[in-house]
Design an enzyme around this catalytic site. Sequence first.
Site, short mmCIF file in Angstrom:
data_model
loop_
_atom_site.label_atom_id
_atom_site.label_comp_id
_atom_site.label_asym_id
_atom_site.label_seq_id
_atom_site.Cartn_x
_atom_site.Cartn_y
_atom_site.Cartn_z
N TYR A 142 0.83 -1.22 0.00
CA TYR A 142 0.00 0.00 0.00
C TYR A 142 0.86 1.26 0.00
O TYR A 142 0.45 2.30 -0.50
CB TYR A 142 -0.90 0.04 1.25
CG TYR A 142 -2.23 -0.62 1.09
CD1 TYR A 142 -2.33 -1.97 0.81
CD2 TYR A 142 -3.41 0.12 1.24
CE1 TYR A 142 -3.57 -2.58 0.69
CE2 TYR A 142 -4.65 -0.49 1.12
CZ TYR A 142 -4.73 -1.84 0.84
OH TYR A 142 -5.95 -2.42 0.73
N LYS A 193 3.02 -15.24 2.66
CA LYS A 193 3.29 -15.92 1.38
C LYS A 193 4.79 -16.15 1.33
O LYS A 193 5.49 -15.76 0.39
CB LYS A 193 2.76 -15.05 0.22
CG LYS A 193 2.76 -15.72 -1.14
CD LYS A 193 1.72 -16.80 -1.31
CE LYS A 193 1.92 -17.53 -2.63
NZ LYS A 193 1.09 -18.74 -2.79
C1 IPM Z 1 -10.58 -1.20 3.62
C2 IPM Z 1 -10.79 -0.55 2.28
C3 IPM Z 1 -9.62 0.39 2.01
C4 IPM Z 1 -8.37 -0.45 1.96
C5 IPM Z 1 -9.77 1.27 0.76
C6 IPM Z 1 -11.04 2.10 0.79
C7 IPM Z 1 -8.58 2.15 0.52
O1 IPM Z 1 -10.93 -1.51 1.30
O2 IPM Z 1 -10.50 -0.47 4.63
O3 IPM Z 1 -10.50 -2.42 3.68
O4 IPM Z 1 -8.00 -0.97 0.90
O5 IPM Z 1 -7.72 -0.58 2.99
#
Ligand code: IPM
Length: 359
Positions: A142, A193
């Site tokens: 992320y 993984k």
């Molecule tokens: C979650 C959501 C978020 C994520 C999005 C909205 C960025 O899917 O909180 O699980 O991917 O973490």
Amino acid sequence: MKNLNLAVFSGDGIGPEITTEAIKVLKKLASMGHFDLCLEFGLVGGSAIKEKNTPLPTETLKLAIDSDAILFGAVGDNDFDHLPHKQRPEAAILGLRKELNLFANLRPAVVFPELADSSSLKRDVIAGLDLIIVRELTGDIYFGEPRGIKKNNLGEKVGINTMVYSESEIIRIAKIAFEIARKRDKRLVSVDKANVLETMQLWRDTVTDVSKNYPDVSLSHMFVDNAAMQLAKNPKQFDVILTGNIFGDILSDEVSILTGSIGMLPSASINESKKGLFEPIHGSAPDIAGSNVANPLATILSVSMMLRITFDLDVSADLIENAVKKVLNNNIATPDICRSGSIKVGTSEMGDAVLKAMI
Ligand code: IPM
Ligand code: MG
């Protein structure tokens, strides 16, 4: 009496409807003398882009930093799909997580007996299910660098994201998961993984090291593909699941449907000092926004997590959870959890039913 300074960011789609119901619950508890309440509202996501041209305006971030805890609705608006990722609605929640160092995401999944037939899985597979996913929230693919869409030397576009974890990031989330497991059934499954990814080998080795300080908790490891299958096959084998950001995102959506509806699952995202952002795990659901059909229970249950975790107000949290149980027991249901014999209600009526049950 405790004074709760809360920032409320309702966001996009069904966000405003569901947070309205959660606020009703907070105000009811305040009127019953559980605490004093001060609410400050801020713009996030698509609604902030429309007014301020950015998904996370500086005044919103300031409100978040100055508050004791944040109640969050949802972000996401297809109108902004054409924008670069940093300017999209989702950047608001990712920015808040990162800026406030909310590295631990707790996603409990409990099957309420009344909803055991609402799941797509058979009743005997899911009845009595009670597990929690501990998802690392500020690292992984992320946030890892390098990232982006670039051209290679042949002039072809290449998309790049990077899975990165440092030992310290793994240690701090592992400790949270072991502490939680200690207070539950003392069984922790770490999902990775490690058979393919070096980052995940480090994850496995580090979690194993941390486990030496928790001899009372039994640790096992599972590859994520197998974990996805095991969750559908025999979810009751799990007590606490520890995993990274991307795997936790995916597995928590899978787990939500075991409970009957994604509209039932709350979450807490907390930092070292237990300050947190509390939100339902579902998204903004633009297809049903504004039609008073969204289930507010995940958001209401997120308030109960907030009261328990950030403010140590167990009695108030119990009151909310018991009210939700009563409402389900009275067969009151929004469309997503409607079953034969249910009294079908909308978002605001569901909120009212919870208020009524809070005595
Ligand atoms: C979650 C959501 C978020 C994520 C999005 C909205 C960025 O899917 O909180 O699980 O991917 O973490
Ligand atoms: Mg998700």
